[in-house]
Design a protein around this motif. Structure first.
Motif, PDB file in Angstrom:
ATOM      1  N   PHE A 181      13.500 -13.165 -41.968  1.00  0.00           N
ATOM      2  CA  PHE A 181      14.522 -12.235 -41.506  1.00  0.00           C
ATOM      3  C   PHE A 181      13.890 -10.853 -41.384  1.00  0.00           C
ATOM      4  O   PHE A 181      13.166 -10.404 -42.267  1.00  0.00           O
ATOM      5  N   ALA A 182      14.163 -10.167 -40.275  1.00  0.00           N
ATOM      6  CA  ALA A 182      13.531  -8.864 -40.045  1.00  0.00           C
ATOM      7  C   ALA A 182      14.118  -7.813 -40.976  1.00  0.00           C
ATOM      8  O   ALA A 182      15.326  -7.803 -41.240  1.00  0.00           O
ATOM      9  N   SER A 183      13.265  -6.891 -41.416  1.00  0.00           N
ATOM     10  CA  SER A 183      13.710  -5.883 -42.378  1.00  0.00           C
ATOM     11  C   SER A 183      14.646  -4.854 -41.765  1.00  0.00           C
ATOM     12  O   SER A 183      15.392  -4.194 -42.473  1.00  0.00           O
ATOM     13  N   ARG A 184      14.616  -4.716 -40.426  1.00  0.00           N
ATOM     14  CA  ARG A 184      15.472  -3.707 -39.783  1.00  0.00           C
ATOM     15  C   ARG A 184      15.748  -4.131 -38.339  1.00  0.00           C
ATOM     16  O   ARG A 184      15.071  -5.025 -37.818  1.00  0.00           O
ATOM     17  N   PRO A 185      16.712  -3.482 -37.687  1.00  0.00           N
ATOM     18  CA  PRO A 185      16.987  -3.800 -36.277  1.00  0.00           C
ATOM     19  C   PRO A 185      15.824  -3.404 -35.370  1.00  0.00           C
ATOM     20  O   PRO A 185      14.970  -2.590 -35.755  1.00  0.00           O
ATOM     21  N   VAL A 186      15.822  -3.948 -34.170  1.00  0.00           N
ATOM     22  CA  VAL A 186      14.858  -3.590 -33.137  1.00  0.00           C
ATOM     23  C   VAL A 186      15.126  -2.149 -32.684  1.00  0.00           C
ATOM     24  O   VAL A 186      16.278  -1.751 -32.537  1.00  0.00           O
ATOM     25  N   THR A 187      14.064  -1.387 -32.463  1.00  0.00           N
ATOM     26  CA  THR A 187      14.218   0.029 -32.091  1.00  0.00           C
ATOM     27  C   THR A 187      14.086   0.234 -30.574  1.00  0.00           C
ATOM     28  O   THR A 187      13.603  -0.639 -29.854  1.00  0.00           O
ATOM     29  N   GLY A 242      17.196  12.473 -24.619  1.00  0.00           N
ATOM     30  CA  GLY A 242      16.048  11.592 -24.425  1.00  0.00           C
ATOM     31  C   GLY A 242      16.147  10.399 -25.362  1.00  0.00           C
ATOM     32  O   GLY A 242      16.773  10.485 -26.425  1.00  0.00           O
ATOM     33  N   THR A 243      15.529   9.276 -24.986  1.00  0.00           N
ATOM     34  CA  THR A 243      15.582   8.102 -25.857  1.00  0.00           C
ATOM     35  C   THR A 243      14.604   8.300 -27.020  1.00  0.00           C
ATOM     36  O   THR A 243      13.423   8.523 -26.806  1.00  0.00           O
ATOM     37  N   ASP A 244      15.131   8.184 -28.226  1.00  0.00           N
ATOM     38  CA  ASP A 244      14.296   8.321 -29.418  1.00  0.00           C
ATOM     39  C   ASP A 244      13.708   6.952 -29.769  1.00  0.00           C
ATOM     40  O   ASP A 244      14.435   5.996 -30.004  1.00  0.00           O
ATOM     41  N   PRO A 245      12.372   6.810 -29.820  1.00  0.00           N
ATOM     42  CA  PRO A 245      11.785   5.485 -30.034  1.00  0.00           C
ATOM     43  C   PRO A 245      12.108   4.883 -31.398  1.00  0.00           C
ATOM     44  O   PRO A 245      12.006   3.662 -31.571  1.00  0.00           O
ATOM     45  N   HIS A 246      12.514   5.688 -32.370  1.00  0.00           N
ATOM     46  CA  HIS A 246      12.708   5.168 -33.719  1.00  0.00           C
ATOM     47  C   HIS A 246      14.141   4.725 -33.999  1.00  0.00           C
ATOM     48  O   HIS A 246      14.426   4.148 -35.029  1.00  0.00           O
ATOM     49  N   THR A 247      15.037   5.054 -33.083  1.00  0.00           N
ATOM     50  CA  THR A 247      16.441   4.714 -33.273  1.00  0.00           C
ATOM     51  C   THR A 247      16.661   3.235 -32.928  1.00  0.00           C
ATOM     52  O   THR A 247      16.046   2.728 -31.993  1.00  0.00           O
ATOM     53  N   PRO A 248      17.527   2.535 -33.644  1.00  0.00           N
ATOM     54  CA  PRO A 248      17.849   1.168 -33.242  1.00  0.00           C
ATOM     55  C   PRO A 248      18.343   1.121 -31.787  1.00  0.00           C
ATOM     56  O   PRO A 248      19.147   1.957 -31.376  1.00  0.00           O
TER      57      PRO A 248
END
Lengths: 392, 392, 392, 392
Positions: A181-187, A242-248
């Motif tokens: 299971f992934a530790s966090r959502p896809v960013t 702008g799209t933030d690369p670290h945000t889900p």
């Protein structure tokens, strides 16, 4: 879009629920505030009689907002009177509680519908102005091993609070094979890699129906993404940024989530896997989750964490699962009109879990099941990866 | 109807499969029979390149039937030559076997598509003339108790024969709660009781999407049923006949099957329940089942039986389950273009089990999974009831 | 395409006309060849009763072609018997003549529908093989002055032959202002200039509805034109050939014809102007016109001509006019079902004049009115320019 | 309905016209009130650039009404300043005048769009409350003979006032055969006779496309008519009232008007016939016509009249003609973006004449051409009969 409703309609509909299912049953000498409202603000309850067609909700200029506010005040006052009189009636208590949770659901829809409406407005209006959010890198995704085996799935009064919807019942034994299971959502950043790798142009990554969906509207990015010639931008409730690369990543359809997972050599979790993982959290649904009450109204990068348990299970983005929205073994809808609440939608919908940044705090729990058709994008919907455990 | 194809197209497409996936790979100096056929008779394989649009298949006047027959003869002869040469190559063996099972699937579609086409023809033509079938009463439906618990689900080489499709794998443990299973499918007579009780006019019996389906086309009976002013009649491959109350009901959509089950105070079985029951039969998929080879080309009333086990599990009508068509845990599609066979359709489809009176004998097995969207009616699709075991 | 019909249907429908409107009225002891054909091969006559839906004509596998041929032979023989018996009955004579002209119309549709069907077939089949046609340059377009004034419009038994359809009557005085008329139709080469000048990308050249039509299907060339990477090519009944710049442009919609005319600083003629010009020809509708009987089945470059009168008024391409298909002053449809022939289509259609290379010789005349919706392209439809006379 | 627009949009669009076509051209240092409004409130002018899609106008929640009012006030003030400065510039004068007439057109649309919106509201709200109108019987319809012959059609500065739209020009000679013209429009009572005689159920009375329209939506009465179980009622801007038999019938589509005329053994007039009759009135477009300024906002029964000339030619109901909306001989659209006003809609529309009870007084004249597609009903559209003169 036919799935969204005007703010005024939501406001009136939430009150309509209390008038129809509470006042009408419990008030002596009940008289409706306005008999026309019974049709106008019924969402989908066949048992209550005629409904105003959903796609025409946007055409309703009357009652005006002032009148809807009077309606809300009137029903609120009558509810307050009943609350003291009927406090000891368990059936009364049950339907009022249902109405409150129903209202929370529409509080979320209010936000997602407003976001959608503003998107079509060339004025680029923002609903709120609290941006920017400080950029934080969530670090690389971790794969967490889950043993699986038999576990009890569904609402559990001991851990899940005092209320649940009927679709979370009955709890029942469920068997899971070992999984990761992934530790966090896809960013956003990870999703941009998928796009850069031709994700929207490679049919082998998509379900057949998903590929038709991509082609029909020539999709090349998630909903609310656009490009101003220089960079990728995103329409948010805080304005255009702008799209933030670290945000889900969010506003993904099931089709996009499923294609991303296939591209990443993984898959979506089942809802049983998701619930299994959620039940093993040390602090489920508490603490500083990013729910609507926090005011960001957009998913945030996760705070740095040392724990070897998944983060952002609650709030931020609802997470698509690979599970269709089906009844649990032994499921019985509630009797009467309120029984139309959940069961009759169990077809061609997929389950999402965990609530989002637009969900009121306290509304979701480990057993909570949200559901939408596979092409729906206007909710704050993202994904978390899962995969089969490697053979030993 | 866009889901059906002309007979000529089916004939050529079955041969196309062998030309594309076998001859092209194994023949030295392979030359296509006609390069245009590669596009024309590709059904949905994106990997193979451009396809002719499905709804336009009916517009193809050339090649004429004679030419298609020459195509089939040519490819058959070349296949015969390869068969002796490559007999010891397991990969060759595998794709040829897949091609044969693919051909069996289209043999069934040939019959259901012809039936559908004749239905739109006011000539009331019959495909065959072997009717009438002697009326036999199947007796009342029995409820058979099934203990449930853990069982191994999916293809099992020991009991299920030497071939399966990838969607039947991998076999995996599955857990079932105790349930009850109907001894036979629902009959026309029982379905007419549902109709007489207002079944098509009561929204509370239907899924929301099913009710929309009923209203949109003002449905009041299964596909192929009509009324000649005196009695109910049914279009069949044997011509137009009166509805026999003892025959299994067929040409039901999932929506109709689901609504009937709700009306009957029961539910559809899950595909795990169906497979659990099928694995416990003393004579699975053998004996005198009503498959296409028998020639009735219509479901028949069951022969009288003393056994306390379900009858008509194989043949007669495919049985809708309540299960969506989803991948099994650990599912991996085949590599390459043939991997497009099954996995990419896993969305908004429901599983049917057991084959029908139009299925070639020997094609199905306990693990066989057929799948169609919930509004599909043109297959020989019926239903069998299930229900939760009563609490002890 | 819903506007086209299978060859088999045309063959049967032409015979159906004679069976229904002649045999049924005049034969003693009339018995239909097959009662089902009355529904199956009725095109649009409400008065005759139920019809088979037009878009489903392609689904009719039975009767097979052999049976349709027997139908034709049978009705032909019975017609032959009646012809000798009823020769002196004017009403009989009238409806038989109408049937013959009706058959000629379907002879043209047969060719245009076959052409359309072959276009969707990746086999690139040709209907006939008489190409190539020698390249001849028609020389520059001449503007011919027409004085206008009062003239008698509509069918004129003295000059237009012994038959006309009801929509060509009654003849009536019509007034025209002076105008100029192009000596020949617009050619492929001229139309390519329009395309090279951005014709399909400039909304100001199009009617609003025409621009929507261009955008909806992203049109950039006439129907049947394509590009093989090296040159422009054209699907014809003679196979796939390069576009000849000297041939009249065809398979244009009204929208394309209208946009071309606006780009050229001219306009489409009214049907009154066209008829005015046609009535002044020294050799109307005779001589070596390019009708279907000539066998080219494609428009041809005009032969060199010294005359100061328009060429190619008949045959080659039907010419769009700017006139809607409306009733003439005093128009009365025929009584009974045959009266449904023309009048009821007088809405949202435009008139074309002059017949085409697919029209049987002898079918058209100066008063003949053909009509199609503005987006129709599958007929051999082209255009001829007109313009207002310069002020003196 | 996609053809209607919200009130707020109309208010802003009328102002947008002055800002874009006047202020932007004549103001020194022009700055737009808000650059986004240029897209948002452009109706269909391709020359002005990108437009907001029409069906999404209802989704625009911002700017709010207050902001639109500020926009109007701002532009009004800047226009006032320009008016004194540019009073002597004929081009300025021309475009301002065009803007005023454009505003009058939207004043009418405002009313018809509000009426349409209230119709979908189960609250049965009324826009105004001046009903009831006293019942007056208009007496039987008279047939008035018109001699026809050559006459001058189109805008005539001497009799038609100082302004016209480009589509009314150039005036030109037109020839008419003798005809008869009804003294007044068809009434509700007469239309009810058509309905009672099966008008909506007899295909022979309808154009083919009209019959498809009737069947597709199962129409059985004009728009806004309903039945409360006891009597026929009509939604009006004055609320819901019983149908008055003496009032002109309105909210008819062209299809309904055409079918009624056929049933009545008559036909619709051509627009030339209508204008011919209007030019012979002793008091055209003056006196006590029922225009919007009168406040009835609904057609009224005609006052008793002794005159042998047609009544209600102006106001009350726009009258469908049988004429397609086509350019007059020699027609030239205005140069530039304002030239998109009329010409590009000349396809599949029919002309209506005379204005309605929602038209501002002074807006129409004998040459005024209104136009709508044949299925449009939401305007105050009715009909007046015509017929060919009997042969002497």
């Amino acid at each position: 879009m036919p799935d969204t409703s005007p703010t005024k309609w939501h406001l009136a509909h939430m009150t309509w629920f209390f008038e129809t299912f509470v006042l009408e049953q419990y008030e002596h000498n009940f008289k409706p505030f306005d008999p026309a409202f019974r049709v106008l603000f019924n969402s989908y309850y066949q048992d209550i009689g005629e409904r105003h067609p959903r796609p025409q909700r946007g055409l309703i200029t009357r009652p005006a907002l002032d009148e809807v506010r009077r309606y809300r005040t009137n029903v609120d006052e009558r509810m307050a009177a009943l609350l003291s009189r009927c406090a000891d009636d368990p059936a009364f208590d049950e339907v009022v509680t249902l109405g409150l949770h129903h209202e929370q659901q529409h509080q979320e829809l209010l936000l997602t519908d407003i976001k959608h409406l503003l998107w079509f407005n060339p004025m680029h209006a923002a609903y709120a102005k609290r941006w920017p959010i400080g950029a934080v890198s969530p670090g690389p995704l971790q794969w967490l091993a889950c043993a699986g085996g038999m576990f009890e799935m569904g609402y559990d009064a001991t851990h899940d609070g005092t209320f649940c919807f009927d679709n979370e019942t009955p709890s029942h034994p469920s068997y899971l094979q070992p999984f990761e299971f992934a530790s966090r959502p896809v960013t956003n950043g990870e999703f941009e890699n998928f796009m850069a790798d031709g994700g929207y142009h490679r049919p082998e990554l998509w379900l057949s129906m998903g590929w038709d969906w991509v082609c029909a509207a020539q999709r090349t990015a998630p909903l609310y993404w656009h490009h101003d010639g220089k960079q990728r931008r995103q329409h948010t409730l805080q304005g255009d940024v702008g799209t933030d690369p670290h945000t889900p990543a969010c506003h993904l359809s099931f089709f996009e989530a499923d294609a991303y997972a296939r591209w990443a050599g993984a898959r979506l979790p089942t809802e049983a896997e998701w619930e299994f993982a959620a039940r093993r959290l040390r602090q489920p649904a508490r603490g500083q989750h990013n729910f609507a009450d926090r005011g960001a109204l957009h998913p945030l990068p996760p705070a740095p964490s040392e724990a070897d348990e998944p983060v952002q299970m609650f709030g931020d983005v609802r997470e698509w699962t690979q599970s269709n929205y089906n009844p649990y073994p032994g499921y019985q809808p509630l009797p009467g009109a309120v029984g139309e609440y959940n069961g009759k939608f169990m077809c061609n919908q997929f389950v999402l879990r965990g609530g989002s940044c637009a969900t009121p705090a306290g509304h979701v729990r480990a057993s909570y099941r949200n559901f939408f058709p596979p092409d729906a994008q206007w909710q704050f919907s993202g994904l978390r990866l899962a995969r089969d455990a490697a053979s030993p």
